[in-house]
Design a protein around this motif. Sequence first.
Motif, PDB file in Angstrom:
ATOM      1  N   CYS A 277       0.856  -1.197   0.000  1.00 49.45           N
ATOM      2  CA  CYS A 277       0.000   0.000   0.000  1.00 49.45           C
ATOM      3  C   CYS A 277       0.891   1.246   0.000  1.00 49.45           C
ATOM      4  CB  CYS A 277      -0.922   0.003   1.216  1.00 49.45           C
ATOM      5  SG  CYS A 277      -1.995   1.464   1.258  1.00 49.45           S
ATOM      6  N   VAL A 278       0.474   2.249  -0.786  1.00 49.63           N
ATOM      7  CA  VAL A 278       1.265   3.470  -0.963  1.00 49.63           C
ATOM      8  C   VAL A 278       1.280   4.330   0.314  1.00 49.63           C
ATOM      9  CG1 VAL A 278      -0.639   4.895  -1.829  1.00 49.63           C
ATOM     10  CG2 VAL A 278       1.679   5.285  -2.699  1.00 49.63           C
ATOM     11  N   ASN A 279       0.315   4.108   1.171  1.00 45.86           N
ATOM     12  CA  ASN A 279       0.157   4.940   2.374  1.00 45.86           C
ATOM     13  C   ASN A 279       1.019   4.411   3.533  1.00 45.86           C
ATOM     14  OD1 ASN A 279      -0.776   6.274   4.633  1.00 45.86           O
ATOM     15  ND2 ASN A 279      -2.835   5.354   4.589  1.00 45.86           N
ATOM     16  N   PRO A 280       2.029   5.178   3.935  1.00 45.21           N
ATOM     17  CA  PRO A 280       2.922   4.684   5.001  1.00 45.21           C
ATOM     18  C   PRO A 280       2.189   4.459   6.324  1.00 45.21           C
ATOM     19  CG  PRO A 280       3.570   6.920   4.296  1.00 45.21           C
ATOM     20  CD  PRO A 280       2.412   6.508   3.436  1.00 45.21           C
ATOM     21  N   MET A 281       1.063   5.173   6.538  1.00 49.35           N
ATOM     22  CA  MET A 281       0.325   5.034   7.793  1.00 49.35           C
ATOM     23  C   MET A 281      -0.663   3.868   7.769  1.00 49.35           C
ATOM     24  SD  MET A 281       1.797   7.266   9.353  1.00 49.35           S
ATOM     25  CE  MET A 281       0.897   7.218  10.906  1.00 49.35           C
TER      26      MET A 281
ATOM     27  N   CYS B  48      -6.909   0.469  -1.589  1.00 50.42           N
ATOM     28  CA  CYS B  48      -6.649  -0.336  -0.387  1.00 50.42           C
ATOM     29  C   CYS B  48      -7.957  -0.614   0.357  1.00 50.42           C
ATOM     30  CB  CYS B  48      -5.672   0.396   0.526  1.00 50.42           C
ATOM     31  SG  CYS B  48      -5.296  -0.513   2.031  1.00 50.42           S
ATOM     32  N   TYR B  49      -8.152  -1.855   0.715  1.00 43.35           N
ATOM     33  CA  TYR B  49      -9.339  -2.278   1.456  1.00 43.35           C
ATOM     34  C   TYR B  49      -9.349  -1.646   2.848  1.00 43.35           C
ATOM     35  CZ  TYR B  49     -12.134  -5.652   4.175  1.00 43.35           C
ATOM     36  OH  TYR B  49     -13.029  -6.239   5.011  1.00 43.35           O
ATOM     37  N   TYR B  50      -8.182  -1.393   3.419  1.00 43.56           N
ATOM     38  CA  TYR B  50      -8.100  -0.867   4.790  1.00 43.56           C
ATOM     39  C   TYR B  50      -8.142   0.656   4.844  1.00 43.56           C
ATOM     40  CZ  TYR B  50      -6.870  -5.662   5.833  1.00 43.56           C
ATOM     41  OH  TYR B  50      -6.893  -7.020   5.935  1.00 43.56           O
ATOM     42  N   CYS B  51      -7.279   1.330   4.088  1.00 39.49           N
ATOM     43  CA  CYS B  51      -7.173   2.793   4.230  1.00 39.49           C
ATOM     44  C   CYS B  51      -7.804   3.546   3.053  1.00 39.49           C
ATOM     45  CB  CYS B  51      -5.722   3.215   4.399  1.00 39.49           C
ATOM     46  SG  CYS B  51      -4.740   3.085   2.888  1.00 39.49           S
ATOM     47  N   GLU B  52      -8.226   2.807   2.043  1.00 41.82           N
ATOM     48  CA  GLU B  52      -8.910   3.370   0.868  1.00 41.82           C
ATOM     49  C   GLU B  52      -8.042   4.284   0.005  1.00 41.82           C
ATOM     50  OE1 GLU B  52     -12.786   4.831   2.175  1.00 41.82           O
ATOM     51  OE2 GLU B  52     -13.483   2.753   1.999  1.00 41.82           O
TER      52      GLU B  52
END
Length: 155
Positions: A109-113, A137-141
């Motif tokens: 996922c591209v989002n580090p958080m 992303c299923y989690y952070c969208e």
Amino acid sequence: MKDRKQLVVSAIKDGTVIDHIPAKELFRVIDILGLDHIENQITFGTNLDSEKLEKKGIMKLSGVFFKQEDLDRIALVAPDVKVNIIRDYEVVEKKVVEIPERIERIVKCVNPMCITNQEEVRTKFDLVTRHPVSIKCYYCEKITDANSMEIISSG
Ligand code: CTP
Ligand code: ZN
């Protein structure tokens, strides 16, 4: 076979030939298929001249037959590969690959958080667009696209 052009990489008896791999994606395809873990004979050619691509790679795997869902993951980095199934030296089937609607693992996922980058949680995405590829992303969208796509080695 058509005219008897000499093969750069020898023909195989039984197995899978993955052709028209963009040369620069060859190693990501190896990663996605987890080929560093198999013991079958594998031969490669890369930076070969191709009519369609600038330079192409080809991979021949003796005695290896993939499930379509495993092949489809290659489409994330190499959507135009041609997969040839070989039995007794003949091409018995030609397959194409398609990015699946749901992508699990393989991509970071591209989002580090994102929780998948913070904890031991496997990534999971839904396909948004195929050309060019973008996945959500299923989690952070957050959207991961072709430019930011980082492949997690299956190792
Ligand atoms: N091949 C192989 N071993 C065989 C038969 C075929 O390694 N026993 C490889 C060929 O070298 C080629 C691919 O499988 O890279 C597909 O073979 P074929 O359909 O005969 O070639 P083309 O018509 O050139 O394929 P296409 O144009 O569909 O890519
Ligand atoms: Zn995420």
